[in-house]
Design an enzyme around this catalytic site. Structure first.
Site, PDB file in Angstrom:
ATOM      1  NE  ARG A   2      -4.201  -1.761   0.477  1.00  0.00           N
ATOM      2  CZ  ARG A   2      -5.335  -1.481   1.132  1.00  0.00           C
ATOM      3  NH1 ARG A   2      -5.539  -0.306   1.628  1.00  0.00           N
ATOM      4  NH2 ARG A   2      -6.259  -2.405   1.243  1.00  0.00           N
ATOM      5  NE  ARG A  24      -7.079   6.062   2.800  1.00  0.00           N
ATOM      6  CZ  ARG A  24      -8.039   5.292   3.303  1.00  0.00           C
ATOM      7  NH1 ARG A  24      -9.212   5.807   3.552  1.00  0.00           N
ATOM      8  NH2 ARG A  24      -7.813   4.034   3.569  1.00  0.00           N
ATOM      9  NE  ARG A  39      -9.706   8.574  -2.388  1.00  0.00           N
ATOM     10  CZ  ARG A  39     -10.881   9.033  -2.014  1.00  0.00           C
ATOM     11  NH1 ARG A  39     -11.430  10.044  -2.649  1.00  0.00           N
ATOM     12  NH2 ARG A  39     -11.522   8.485  -1.011  1.00  0.00           N
ATOM     13  CG  ASP A  65      -9.354  -2.477  -3.974  1.00  0.00           C
ATOM     14  OD1 ASP A  65      -8.739  -1.984  -3.016  1.00  0.00           O
ATOM     15  OD2 ASP A  65     -10.189  -3.402  -3.834  1.00  0.00           O
ATOM     16  CE1 TYR A 121     -13.414  -6.803   2.011  1.00  0.00           C
ATOM     17  CE2 TYR A 121     -11.754  -8.094   0.868  1.00  0.00           C
ATOM     18  CZ  TYR A 121     -12.096  -7.171   1.836  1.00  0.00           C
ATOM     19  OH  TYR A 121     -11.133  -6.624   2.628  1.00  0.00           O
TER      20      TYR A 121
HETATM   21  O1  CP3 Z   1      -0.253  -1.414  -2.543  1.00  0.00           O
HETATM   22  C1  CP3 Z   1      -0.514  -0.421  -3.274  1.00  0.00           C
HETATM   23  O2  CP3 Z   1       0.069   0.676  -3.108  1.00  0.00           O
HETATM   24  C2  CP3 Z   1      -1.474  -0.605  -4.434  1.00  0.00           C
HETATM   25  C3  CP3 Z   1      -2.817  -0.291  -4.144  1.00  0.00           C
HETATM   26  C4  CP3 Z   1      -3.770  -1.260  -3.439  1.00  0.00           C
HETATM   27  C5  CP3 Z   1      -5.016  -0.818  -2.940  1.00  0.00           C
HETATM   28  N1  CP3 Z   1      -5.699  -1.887  -2.491  1.00  0.00           N
HETATM   29  C6  CP3 Z   1      -5.478   0.574  -2.963  1.00  0.00           C
HETATM   30  C7  CP3 Z   1      -6.597   0.990  -2.093  1.00  0.00           C
HETATM   31  C8  CP3 Z   1      -3.702  -2.631  -3.226  1.00  0.00           C
HETATM   32  C9  CP3 Z   1      -2.570  -3.600  -3.551  1.00  0.00           C
HETATM   33  C10 CP3 Z   1      -4.927  -3.017  -2.630  1.00  0.00           C
HETATM   34  C11 CP3 Z   1      -5.260  -4.411  -2.318  1.00  0.00           C
HETATM   35  C12 CP3 Z   1      -6.360  -4.685  -1.392  1.00  0.00           C
HETATM   36  N2  CP3 Z   1      -7.598  -4.092  -1.348  1.00  0.00           N
HETATM   37  C13 CP3 Z   1      -6.330  -5.728  -0.449  1.00  0.00           C
HETATM   38  C14 CP3 Z   1      -5.191  -6.700  -0.275  1.00  0.00           C
HETATM   39  C15 CP3 Z   1      -4.077  -6.121   0.534  1.00  0.00           C
HETATM   40  C16 CP3 Z   1      -4.427  -5.928   1.988  1.00  0.00           C
HETATM   41  O3  CP3 Z   1      -4.306  -4.786   2.459  1.00  0.00           O
HETATM   42  O4  CP3 Z   1      -4.748  -6.909   2.666  1.00  0.00           O
HETATM   43  C17 CP3 Z   1      -7.564  -5.725   0.204  1.00  0.00           C
HETATM   44  C18 CP3 Z   1      -7.989  -6.654   1.320  1.00  0.00           C
HETATM   45  C19 CP3 Z   1      -8.364  -4.688  -0.384  1.00  0.00           C
HETATM   46  C20 CP3 Z   1      -9.765  -4.329  -0.050  1.00  0.00           C
HETATM   47  C21 CP3 Z   1      -9.897  -2.910   0.322  1.00  0.00           C
HETATM   48  N3  CP3 Z   1      -9.862  -1.851  -0.563  1.00  0.00           N
HETATM   49  C22 CP3 Z   1     -10.086  -2.373   1.605  1.00  0.00           C
HETATM   50  C23 CP3 Z   1     -10.180  -3.197   2.880  1.00  0.00           C
HETATM   51  C24 CP3 Z   1     -10.153  -0.985   1.472  1.00  0.00           C
HETATM   52  C25 CP3 Z   1     -10.404   0.028   2.560  1.00  0.00           C
HETATM   53  C26 CP3 Z   1      -9.331   0.091   3.544  1.00  0.00           C
HETATM   54  C27 CP3 Z   1      -8.416   1.222   3.248  1.00  0.00           C
HETATM   55  O5  CP3 Z   1      -7.195   1.017   3.200  1.00  0.00           O
HETATM   56  O6  CP3 Z   1      -8.923   2.324   3.089  1.00  0.00           O
HETATM   57  C28 CP3 Z   1      -9.986  -0.667   0.104  1.00  0.00           C
HETATM   58  C29 CP3 Z   1      -9.939   0.651  -0.545  1.00  0.00           C
HETATM   59  C30 CP3 Z   1      -8.581   1.070  -1.022  1.00  0.00           C
HETATM   60  N4  CP3 Z   1      -7.755   0.303  -1.816  1.00  0.00           N
HETATM   61  C31 CP3 Z   1      -7.919   2.305  -0.786  1.00  0.00           C
HETATM   62  C32 CP3 Z   1      -6.691   2.258  -1.444  1.00  0.00           C
HETATM   63  C33 CP3 Z   1      -5.662   3.354  -1.519  1.00  0.00           C
HETATM   64  C34 CP3 Z   1      -8.488   3.470   0.000  1.00  0.00           C
HETATM   65  C35 CP3 Z   1      -9.398   4.222  -0.909  1.00  0.00           C
HETATM   66  C36 CP3 Z   1      -9.384   5.707  -0.624  1.00  0.00           C
HETATM   67  O7  CP3 Z   1      -8.440   6.404  -1.041  1.00  0.00           O
HETATM   68  O8  CP3 Z   1     -10.360   6.151   0.005  1.00  0.00           O
END
Ligand code: CP3
Length: 340
Positions: free
Chosen positions: A25, A29, A38, A74, A149
């Site tokens: 990640r 943010r 964003r 994502d 999910y």
């Molecule tokens: O790693 C990176 O920099 C690439 C981007 C990336 C995102 N999601 C961006 C994202 C990656 C690799 C993911 C994978 C992801 N998404 C996983 C597997 C990795 C892990 O953390 O276990 C999972 C379980 C998800 C599901 C998901 N998407 C969740 C639980 C959330 C909300 C939690 C959070 O971090 O806000 C998201 C949304 C999401 N995916 C955001 C980002 C940057 C936040 C969105 C925003 O900017 O509001």
């Protein structure tokens, strides 16, 4: 010509010029430049707009000397491409959770070029513009993690409905998992064809399963996905969160790298996996809140545990927290590189 990649060398257990590091990640943010974008665009739009997604992918590489970029997208994005109605609030919320055979039958196959062309275009843009020629990691969600999910419909601590589905409707669960394995395999292969130089599956919720259920349900779908991705000829990474009970189960999976969370001792992980695999991880994301000298000590402990044998990619044990000070990441990257 850019220098050979330390990240790709470490994936293949060759001796890299320095110990490579990237951060799960790493785009997100905790970076003010991400928050600035964003403020103008919602997350789904960001992932679907190639020049913006490419920009966000590259943001952390401009700020830090990271050894790899990871596609900004994502795990749920390809499912949206398959017509599943979902929104990010900020975690993924599925409007009609999948519980029946009829819903599983109705799931279309994923044709990446048709359904998620913006992802492939983002990859091409990053490859053309990435700082220092850093390699780009493409990724997808692990089939069981996606199923969590899809069945539960929203983020959860226990994903009880998804686990109950395995027991209540084992044949349907297996079919859904294999279908997701096929789709994610095809998706990873398409990402490599577009230019991704390594491919990673995120199995974030593997730790909910006992070894028996993991082996019976989750792993066959992972093998199927990775069997397809294997044709790309690039290193494959399988990240298993909370997988301390699952290391011997994954030890014969045909991937170059196993990624693990911070609860595990990397020395023990390497003993269980044997010399045929590289490992990725596993600093506690919370450790980025320690005082600078303490951070070195904690990162040093990860490096000590990984040992001197080639095949360690430094990373956090799970995604970076959104309130992490960016300076801590800069210090961590410098320390890992200097310490060698
Ligand atoms: O790693 C990176 O920099 C690439 C981007 C990336 C995102 N999601 C961006 C994202 C990656 C690799 C993911 C994978 C992801 N998404 C996983 C597997 C990795 C892990 O953390 O276990 C999972 C379980 C998800 C599901 C998901 N998407 C969740 C639980 C959330 C909300 C939690 C959070 O971090 O806000 C998201 C949304 C999401 N995916 C955001 C980002 C940057 C936040 C969105 C925003 O900017 O509001």
């Amino acid at each position: 010509m850019s220098a050979p990649s330390a990240f790709l060398a470490a994936c293949r257990r060759e001796v890299p010029a320095h110990r490579p590091i990237w951060v799960m990640r790493q785009a997100g943010r905790y970076l003010p430049e991400y928050r600035a974008l964003r403020a103008k665009v919602d997350f789904a739009t960001l992932t679907r707009t190639p020049d913006l997604a490419a920009e966000v992918t590259m943001q952390p590489l401009r700020r830090f000397e990271l050894d790899a970029a990871i596609l900004f997208s994502d795990i749920m994005t390809p499912l949206q491409g398959m017509g599943i109605d979902l929104s990010f609030e900020p975690g993924p919320v599925v409007r009609q959770p999948i519980r029946t055979d009829a819903q599983i039958d109705a799931l279309p196959v994923l044709v990446p070029e048709r359904d998620v062309p913006f992802v492939l275009e983002t990859i091409r843009l990053v490859r053309a513009n990435v700082p220092r020629g850093a390699p780009l990691i493409g990724f997808a969600g692990g089939p069981f993690t996606l199923m969590c999910y899809l069945v539960c419909g929203r983020p959860s601590k226990e994903f009880g409905a998804a686990r109950a589905f395995l027991y209540a409707q084992p044949r349907s669960a297996r079919r859904l998992l294999m279908l997701l394995g096929q789709a994610m395999g095809d998706y990873l292969l398409a990402q490599a064809a577009a230019g991704a130089q390594a491919l990673m599956l995120f199995e974030s919720w593997a730790g909910l399963l006992a070894e028996r259920e993991f082996t019976e349900f989750a792993l066959p779908a992972v093998r199927h996905a990775m069997g397809i991705a294997r044709r790309a000829g690039v290193p494959l990474i399988y990240y298993v969160n909370q997988g301390s009970a699952l290391m011997s189960a994954v030890s014969d999976l045909d991937v170059e790298v196993i990624g693990v969370d911070w609860r595990m001792d990397l020395a023990q992980v390497r003993r269980t996996l044997g010399s045929g695999k590289a490992v990725q991880g596993n600093l506690d994301p919370a450790a980025l809140f320690s005082a600078p000298e303490e951070l070195k000590r904690h990162a040093g402990a990860v490096i000590e545990a990984a040992g001197a044998a080639p095949g360690h990619i430094f990373n956090l044990g799970h995604g970076i927290w959104q309130d992490t000070p960016p300076d801590a990441v800069a210090r961590l990257v410098d320390y890992v590189h200097e310490r060698a």
